[in-house]
Design an enzyme around this catalytic site. Structure first.
Site: not given
Ligand code: PLP
Length: 290
Positions: A179, A203
């Site tokens: 990611e 995440l």
């Molecule tokens: N992956 C990582 C490592 C992140 O830090 C984030 C957001 O901070 C995301 C993905 C995206 O998450 P979200 O869609 O909940 O903002």
């Protein structure tokens, strides 16, 4: 103008120094965080953020400081007290403050911090033109599904991207694309959309989850499987998702152009997400009068 700060049950501003030097979030990174967006004074996807926070607290055995209705009430009041209408709220819950030792006491009171901050969300040109990515090894710990404040590896990789004239870094584990350092990653190949499955390597992004639901509702198939690095040369479109970026097209990876201008599938999903944010803000607002 100071941002509004909620600290352990009271409202103040970020001008006040509130954290103790022996707070475990400060010393051990023993804390979780959330970031949600508000627009026109209304929180977006707040229930999703609450549920992810609860899951994380449970996973690392920190007592939850609120139930859903109290959480909604506090966040609504925080936004209402804030002078600007568009921004983000950063929330951090640490295990609490206590004499520094690795063996944490079981009875610590969590430290709860949340503050509002103005934020410049991407404008129409950025959403059309997209961002540049570089790739770098994923140096994070082995529980990337937990939104811990331990962001050193993420911050160092993002700095590398910035120095290379890029906006985000794609984290690679051997030959697998995980990611972004602060976003989830999707590729489009023909009519298929692919993103990494939910496991400990990424995440569970709130926007990732929403985009998958919206795509499926619109008849766009999303394959949740690991993407091999060498697949990156065979893709038609790529985009990242996050709370602050929404659905953001990827213009290039390591200097190689993916697409000039936003691709058709990315544009469709970006449009669906933008509409869902507006619809959700209305719902969240209506149901948060508890
Ligand atoms: N992956 C990582 C490592 C992140 O830090 C984030 C957001 O901070 C995301 C993905 C995206 O998450 P979200 O869609 O909940 O903002």
């Amino acid at each position: 103008m100071n941002d509004v700060l909620y600290f352990n049950g009271r409202f103040t501003t970020t001008a006040e120094r509130v954290l103790g030097v022996e707070d475990r979030g400060f010393q051990f990174g023993d804390a979780l965080y959330e970031v949600f967006k508000f627009s026109a004074g209304k929180a977006i996807f707040l229930g999703d953020h609450f549920r992810r926070l609860e899951r994380g607290l449970h996973a690392i055995e920190i007592k939850s400081p609120w139930d859903e209705s109290r959480f909604f009430a506090v966040m609504r009041e925080l936004i209402e007290r804030t002078a600007f209408d568009d921004g983000i709220v950063y929330i951090q819950i640490s295990r609490g403050e206590g004499e520094r030792k690795h063996f944490f006491p079981e009875n610590l009171e969590p430290t709860v911090v949340a503050y509002s901050r103005a934020f410049q969300f991407p404008d129409a040109a950025k959403k059309e033109n997209g961002i540049r990515l570089i790739t770098a090894p994923d140096l994070r710990w082995k529980h990337c599904d937990i939104k811990s404040v331990n962001l050193l590896a993420n911050a160092l990789s993002k700095k590398k991207a910035q120095r290379a004239g890029a906006d985000e870094v794609l984290l690679l584990d051997d030959d697998i694309v995980r990611e972004g350092a602060s976003s989830n990653f999707f590729v489009v190949r023909g009519s298929e959309v692919i993103t990494h499955p939910l496991d400990e390597h990424i995440l569970a992004g709130v926007v990732r989850g929403r985009v998958i639901g919206l795509a499926e509702g619109a008849g766009i198939r999303i394959d949740q499987r690991p993407i091999a690095v060498d697949e990156l040369i065979k893709i038609d479109e790529a985009f990242i998702t996050s709370t602050t970026m929404g659905v953001m097209p990827v213009a290039s990876i390591d200097g190689r152009t993916i697409s000039s201008g936003i691709g058709a599938v990315t544009a469709r999903l970006q449009h669906l997400l933008d509409a869902a944010e507006i619809a959700d803000a209305a719902v969240t607002h209506a149901s948060s009068s508890i």
